[in-house]
Motif scaffolding. Structure first.
Motif, PDB file in Angstrom:
ATOM      1  N   TRP A  25      -4.423  53.660  58.986  1.00 34.16           N
ATOM      2  CA  TRP A  25      -5.691  53.299  59.048  1.00 34.16           C
ATOM      3  C   TRP A  25      -6.621  54.677  58.538  1.00 34.16           C
ATOM      4  N   PHE A  26      -6.405  55.724  59.342  1.00 35.27           N
ATOM      5  CA  PHE A  26      -6.947  56.829  59.053  1.00 35.27           C
ATOM      6  C   PHE A  26      -6.987  57.737  57.733  1.00 35.27           C
ATOM      7  N   LEU A  27      -5.787  57.657  56.871  1.00 34.14           N
ATOM      8  CA  LEU A  27      -5.600  57.740  55.715  1.00 34.14           C
ATOM      9  C   LEU A  27      -6.276  56.949  54.698  1.00 34.14           C
ATOM     10  N   ALA A  28      -6.227  55.693  54.839  1.00 38.27           N
ATOM     11  CA  ALA A  28      -6.962  54.699  54.093  1.00 38.27           C
ATOM     12  C   ALA A  28      -8.567  54.851  54.087  1.00 38.27           C
ATOM     13  N   THR A  29      -9.055  54.963  55.523  1.00 40.49           N
ATOM     14  CA  THR A  29     -10.649  54.944  55.581  1.00 40.49           C
ATOM     15  C   THR A  29     -10.894  56.415  54.930  1.00 40.49           C
ATOM     16  N   TYR A  30     -10.256  57.592  55.091  1.00 45.19           N
ATOM     17  CA  TYR A  30     -10.575  58.862  54.832  1.00 45.19           C
ATOM     18  C   TYR A  30     -10.661  58.735  53.258  1.00 45.19           C
ATOM     19  N   SER A  31      -9.640  58.337  52.765  1.00 46.67           N
ATOM     20  CA  SER A  31      -9.436  58.345  51.329  1.00 46.67           C
ATOM     21  C   SER A  31     -10.315  57.634  50.394  1.00 46.67           C
ATOM     22  N   ILE A  32     -10.837  56.163  50.931  1.00 47.46           N
ATOM     23  CA  ILE A  32     -11.890  55.385  50.102  1.00 47.46           C
ATOM     24  C   ILE A  32     -13.011  56.010  50.280  1.00 47.46           C
ATOM     25  N   ARG A  33     -13.401  56.620  51.417  1.00 44.86           N
ATOM     26  CA  ARG A  33     -14.942  57.313  51.520  1.00 44.86           C
ATOM     27  C   ARG A  33     -14.709  58.693  51.141  1.00 44.86           C
ATOM     28  N   MET A  34     -13.862  59.425  51.029  1.00 46.80           N
ATOM     29  CA  MET A  34     -14.013  60.616  50.312  1.00 46.80           C
ATOM     30  C   MET A  34     -13.966  60.493  48.881  1.00 46.80           C
ATOM     31  N   PHE A  35     -13.445  59.420  48.311  1.00 46.37           N
ATOM     32  CA  PHE A  35     -13.806  59.061  46.842  1.00 46.37           C
ATOM     33  C   PHE A  35     -15.362  58.592  46.433  1.00 46.37           C
ATOM     34  N   GLY A  36     -15.814  57.797  47.578  1.00 44.56           N
ATOM     35  CA  GLY A  36     -17.179  57.749  47.648  1.00 44.56           C
ATOM     36  C   GLY A  36     -18.123  58.817  47.450  1.00 44.56           C
ATOM     37  N   ILE A  37     -17.596  59.759  48.394  1.00 39.87           N
ATOM     38  CA  ILE A  37     -18.343  60.866  48.594  1.00 39.87           C
ATOM     39  C   ILE A  37     -18.398  61.747  47.185  1.00 39.87           C
ATOM     40  N   THR A  38     -17.088  62.049  46.556  1.00 37.46           N
ATOM     41  CA  THR A  38     -16.836  62.851  45.371  1.00 37.46           C
ATOM     42  C   THR A  38     -17.543  62.273  44.034  1.00 37.46           C
ATOM     43  N   ALA A  39     -17.177  60.954  44.017  1.00 36.62           N
ATOM     44  CA  ALA A  39     -17.522  60.178  42.861  1.00 36.62           C
ATOM     45  C   ALA A  39     -18.970  59.648  42.860  1.00 36.62           C
ATOM     46  N   GLY A  40     -19.356  59.221  44.232  1.00 35.85           N
ATOM     47  CA  GLY A  40     -20.625  58.566  44.496  1.00 35.85           C
ATOM     48  C   GLY A  40     -21.816  59.512  44.529  1.00 35.85           C
ATOM     49  N   TYR A  41     -22.010  60.166  45.777  1.00 29.62           N
ATOM     50  CA  TYR A  41     -22.451  61.087  46.007  1.00 29.62           C
ATOM     51  C   TYR A  41     -23.076  62.445  45.058  1.00 29.62           C
ATOM     52  N   VAL A 142     -22.400  51.761  59.573  1.00 28.01           N
ATOM     53  CA  VAL A 142     -22.405  50.519  60.651  1.00 28.01           C
ATOM     54  C   VAL A 142     -21.383  49.549  60.025  1.00 28.01           C
ATOM     55  N   ALA A 143     -21.774  49.010  59.015  1.00 30.00           N
ATOM     56  CA  ALA A 143     -20.840  47.687  58.416  1.00 30.00           C
ATOM     57  C   ALA A 143     -19.615  48.200  58.223  1.00 30.00           C
ATOM     58  N   PHE A 144     -19.115  49.313  57.627  1.00 27.14           N
ATOM     59  CA  PHE A 144     -18.002  50.014  57.834  1.00 27.14           C
ATOM     60  C   PHE A 144     -17.208  50.044  58.914  1.00 27.14           C
ATOM     61  N   GLY A 145     -17.757  50.753  59.967  1.00 30.09           N
ATOM     62  CA  GLY A 145     -17.173  50.583  61.092  1.00 30.09           C
ATOM     63  C   GLY A 145     -17.017  49.390  62.148  1.00 30.09           C
ATOM     64  N   ALA A 146     -18.062  48.530  61.534  1.00 28.77           N
ATOM     65  CA  ALA A 146     -17.799  46.976  62.296  1.00 28.77           C
ATOM     66  C   ALA A 146     -16.692  46.331  61.583  1.00 28.77           C
ATOM     67  N   LEU A 147     -16.475  46.541  60.428  1.00 25.21           N
ATOM     68  CA  LEU A 147     -15.299  45.957  59.365  1.00 25.21           C
ATOM     69  C   LEU A 147     -13.809  46.343  60.096  1.00 25.21           C
ATOM     70  N   VAL A 148     -13.944  47.791  60.145  1.00 28.58           N
ATOM     71  CA  VAL A 148     -12.573  48.404  60.661  1.00 28.58           C
ATOM     72  C   VAL A 148     -12.344  47.736  62.152  1.00 28.58           C
ATOM     73  N   ALA A 149     -13.311  47.597  62.971  1.00 30.88           N
ATOM     74  CA  ALA A 149     -13.067  47.156  64.466  1.00 30.88           C
ATOM     75  C   ALA A 149     -12.777  45.640  64.277  1.00 30.88           C
ATOM     76  N   ALA A 150     -13.040  44.884  63.461  1.00 34.34           N
ATOM     77  CA  ALA A 150     -13.011  43.420  63.391  1.00 34.34           C
ATOM     78  C   ALA A 150     -11.576  43.328  62.948  1.00 34.34           C
TER      79      ALA A 150
END
Length: 251
Positions: A25-41, A142-150
């Motif tokens: 869970w940690f690796l997956a959520t870190y990786s997809i969002r790190m890509f969002g930071i680097t490729a997106g932001y 918030v949506a991302f955190g809620a999805l992970v929890a759900a």
């Protein structure tokens, strides 16, 4: 307050012992969002180093903001100022000027930078959905955190959102601080940017920071084959699918 509370919440790992599934869970959520930071932001909104269609642009902005690092227009505007004034007096986060802790996290917590000059990102102002997302920058995280929890329940939320988000913060911030202090300088740029392989590995290519300051408009930041740039590899794959277009080469 959110930033402080998120760090304090890390104590919850004491009651949520790590397991193999939680590591995933940690690796997956870190990786997809790190890509969002680097490729997106960074490479898209910060530098326009490739092109996206309108729907993909919104999706990339949403993914980037799931990391809880404010709106894409706020992020891009301040980053563009950093490049214009890099390691000079008006640089928003220069360790050479304001010290390590200011560059790493102090400027984020300061009220001085709550606003940004919209003229710095005027090419994106024509998109109402991007302006809305930037104003309501808390919605994606918030949506991302809620999805992970759900999906994964409380333990997955602790490791896949709380811990993951805090680690994302400090790995991203290390580019602002450590990548201007520690590493090599193959290019003589008018700032203190440095290449650092360890930072490159944990930030999917952003650690080739001297390369980036030498050629800021390039989509690829790893210049030679052994300079691993995971973000560029993924964007290259997306270009083969027709999602990302016109990836600007290293110059």
């Amino acid at each position: 307050m959110f930033f402080v509370l998120l760090h304090l919440a890390i104590v919850l790992v004491y009651w949520t012992p790590v397991t193999p599934s939680l590591v995933l869970w940690f690796l997956a959520t870190y990786s997809i969002r790190m890509f969002g930071i680097t490729a997106g932001y960074h490479r898209y909104f910060g530098h326009r180093s490739y092109r996206l269609g309108r729907a993909a642009q919104f999706a990339m902005a949403f993914l980037a903001q799931s990391s809880a690092q404010k709106g894409v227009l706020w992020w891009a505007a301040h980053h563009r100022q950093h490049h214009r004034e890099s390691d000079r007096e008006r640089d928003v986060h220069s360790p050479a000027r304001q010290g390590f802790w200011w560059a790493h996290v102090g400027w984020i917590l300061s009220n001085e930078f709550d606003e940004y000059d919209p003229r710095a990102v005027q090419e994106f102002l024509k998109f109402p959905e991007i302006r809305w997302l930037d104003r309501h920058h808390w919605v994606p995280t918030v949506a991302f955190g809620a999805l992970v929890a759900a999906i994964g329940g409380w333990p997955a939320f602790v490791w896949g959102y709380l811990v993951s988000t805090v680690v994302l913060y400090h790995c991203t911030f290390a580019i602002n601080s450590l990548a201007h202090l520690w590493g090599t300088r193959p290019f003589s740029t008018p700032d203190e940017s440095r290449n650092n392989i360890w930072l490159a590995l944990i930030t999917f290519g952003e650690g080739w920071h001297n390369n980036h300051h030498y050629s800021p408009g390039s989509c690829r930041q790893g210049r030679v084959w052994w300079e691993i740039d995971i973000t560029y590899m993924v964007l290259k794959a997306l270009s083969l699918l027709g999602i990302a277009r016109d990836l600007r080469p290293f110059r």
